[in-house]
Write a protein that holds these residues in place. Structure first.
Motif, mmCIF file in Angstrom:
data_model
loop_
_atom_site.group_PDB
_atom_site.id
_atom_site.type_symbol
_atom_site.label_atom_id
_atom_site.label_comp_id
_atom_site.label_asym_id
_atom_site.label_seq_id
_atom_site.Cartn_x
_atom_site.Cartn_y
_atom_site.Cartn_z
ATOM 1 N N MET A 71 39.476 43.477 37.237
ATOM 2 C CA MET A 71 40.071 42.318 36.573
ATOM 3 C C MET A 71 41.538 42.160 36.955
ATOM 4 O O MET A 71 42.015 41.031 37.095
ATOM 5 C CB MET A 71 39.899 42.442 35.059
ATOM 6 N N GLN A 72 42.245 43.265 37.134
ATOM 7 C CA GLN A 72 43.650 43.187 37.541
ATOM 8 C C GLN A 72 43.773 42.760 38.998
ATOM 9 O O GLN A 72 44.616 41.937 39.349
ATOM 10 C CB GLN A 72 44.334 44.541 37.334
ATOM 11 N N LYS A 73 42.926 43.309 39.855
ATOM 12 C CA LYS A 73 42.994 43.015 41.282
ATOM 13 C C LYS A 73 42.620 41.569 41.584
ATOM 14 O O LYS A 73 43.186 40.931 42.460
ATOM 15 C CB LYS A 73 42.053 43.957 42.039
ATOM 16 N N PHE A 74 41.655 41.040 40.837
ATOM 17 C CA PHE A 74 41.169 39.678 41.069
ATOM 18 C C PHE A 74 41.477 38.810 39.850
ATOM 19 O O PHE A 74 40.602 38.156 39.289
ATOM 20 C CB PHE A 74 39.664 39.704 41.381
ATOM 21 N N ASP A 75 42.742 38.813 39.475
ATOM 22 C CA ASP A 75 43.147 38.129 38.252
ATOM 23 C C ASP A 75 43.018 36.610 38.325
ATOM 24 O O ASP A 75 43.014 35.940 37.296
ATOM 25 C CB ASP A 75 44.567 38.536 37.849
ATOM 26 N N LYS A 76 42.871 36.065 39.512
ATOM 27 C CA LYS A 76 42.691 34.611 39.660
ATOM 28 C C LYS A 76 41.232 34.219 39.888
ATOM 29 O O LYS A 76 40.916 33.048 40.001
ATOM 30 C CB LYS A 76 43.526 34.100 40.849
ATOM 31 N N ASN A 77 40.341 35.194 39.960
ATOM 32 C CA ASN A 77 38.933 34.944 40.221
ATOM 33 C C ASN A 77 38.190 34.825 38.892
ATOM 34 O O ASN A 77 37.972 35.819 38.194
ATOM 35 C CB ASN A 77 38.355 36.076 41.080
ATOM 36 N N GLU A 78 37.802 33.603 38.543
ATOM 37 C CA GLU A 78 37.160 33.361 37.247
ATOM 38 C C GLU A 78 35.860 34.134 37.081
ATOM 39 O O GLU A 78 35.542 34.589 35.980
ATOM 40 C CB GLU A 78 36.897 31.869 37.062
ATOM 41 N N ASP A 79 35.104 34.285 38.160
ATOM 42 C CA ASP A 79 33.828 35.011 38.072
ATOM 43 C C ASP A 79 34.039 36.483 37.748
ATOM 44 O O ASP A 79 33.322 37.058 36.927
ATOM 45 C CB ASP A 79 33.034 34.864 39.376
ATOM 46 N N VAL A 80 35.016 37.103 38.395
ATOM 47 C CA VAL A 80 35.316 38.511 38.106
ATOM 48 C C VAL A 80 35.848 38.642 36.681
ATOM 49 O O VAL A 80 35.468 39.566 35.951
ATOM 50 C CB VAL A 80 36.315 39.100 39.128
ATOM 51 N N GLN A 81 36.697 37.713 36.256
ATOM 52 C CA GLN A 81 37.238 37.762 34.901
ATOM 53 C C GLN A 81 36.123 37.643 33.854
ATOM 54 O O GLN A 81 36.082 38.402 32.885
ATOM 55 C CB GLN A 81 38.288 36.670 34.694
ATOM 56 N N TYR A 82 35.221 36.705 34.077
ATOM 57 C CA TYR A 82 34.097 36.518 33.147
ATOM 58 C C TYR A 82 33.241 37.776 33.094
ATOM 59 O O TYR A 82 32.886 38.266 32.015
ATOM 60 C CB TYR A 82 33.258 35.307 33.570
ATOM 61 N N SER A 83 32.894 38.306 34.270
ATOM 62 C CA SER A 83 32.026 39.486 34.333
ATOM 63 C C SER A 83 32.697 40.700 33.708
ATOM 64 O O SER A 83 32.051 41.502 33.026
ATOM 65 C CB SER A 83 31.665 39.797 35.791
ATOM 66 N N GLY A 84 34.010 40.826 33.950
ATOM 67 C CA GLY A 84 34.746 41.934 33.348
ATOM 68 C C GLY A 84 34.779 41.840 31.833
ATOM 69 O O GLY A 84 34.593 42.838 31.133
ATOM 70 N N CYS A 85 34.997 40.643 31.323
ATOM 71 C CA CYS A 85 34.982 40.441 29.864
ATOM 72 C C CYS A 85 33.602 40.733 29.285
ATOM 73 O O CYS A 85 33.489 41.322 28.198
ATOM 74 C CB CYS A 85 35.414 39.025 29.516
ATOM 75 N N HIS A 86 32.576 40.323 30.011
ATOM 76 C CA HIS A 86 31.197 40.611 29.602
ATOM 77 C C HIS A 86 31.001 42.124 29.477
ATOM 78 O O HIS A 86 30.488 42.620 28.465
ATOM 79 C CB HIS A 86 30.233 40.009 30.635
ATOM 80 N N ALA A 87 31.428 42.869 30.492
ATOM 81 C CA ALA A 87 31.266 44.324 30.478
ATOM 82 C C ALA A 87 32.068 44.956 29.344
ATOM 83 O O ALA A 87 31.537 45.760 28.577
ATOM 84 C CB ALA A 87 31.689 44.910 31.828
#
Length: 106
Positions: A71-87
């Motif tokens: 989430m920190q590395k891809f802080d502008k990537n909405e898909d990674v942010q969503y998936s990280g929040c899901h986890a």
């Protein structure tokens, strides 16, 4: 019959633990690939919903830290942010202190 069932369940548990380890190691090896990070976070989140043994295995193998790193590395990537929040949400369902100690909740 109970002995056979408990043996089968123990073997299945070992396979699940190994699968979680492989998933986490894949995320670690491909930390610069946002697609792998997104899918890894989704998979960890889905595994965390199944049972507390999965959540404990994810924590034991530093999965929370990897989710936070993605989430920190891809802080502008909405898909990674969503998936990280899901986890993180599913991992915190019964124990948000573990995530808090690893820096995921401020």
């Amino acid at each position: 019959v109970n002995y056979e069932k408990s043996s089968i369940m123990a073997i299945a548990g070992d396979f699940e633990e190994t699968g979680i380890q492989i998933l986490i190691e894949s995320m670690r090896l491909h930390s610069l690939n946002p697609t792998i990070q997104r899918h890894g976070c989704l998979a960890l989140g889905n595994l965390a919903t199944r049972n507390s043994d999965h959540r404990q295995a994810i924590v034991r193998h530093h999965g929370i830290n990897l989710v936070l790193q993605a989430m920190q590395k891809f802080d502008k990537n909405e898909d990674v942010q969503y998936s990280g929040c899901h986890a993180l949400g599913n991992l915190a369902a019964n124990d948000d202190m573990t995530i808090r100690r690893q820096g995921g909740i401020g």
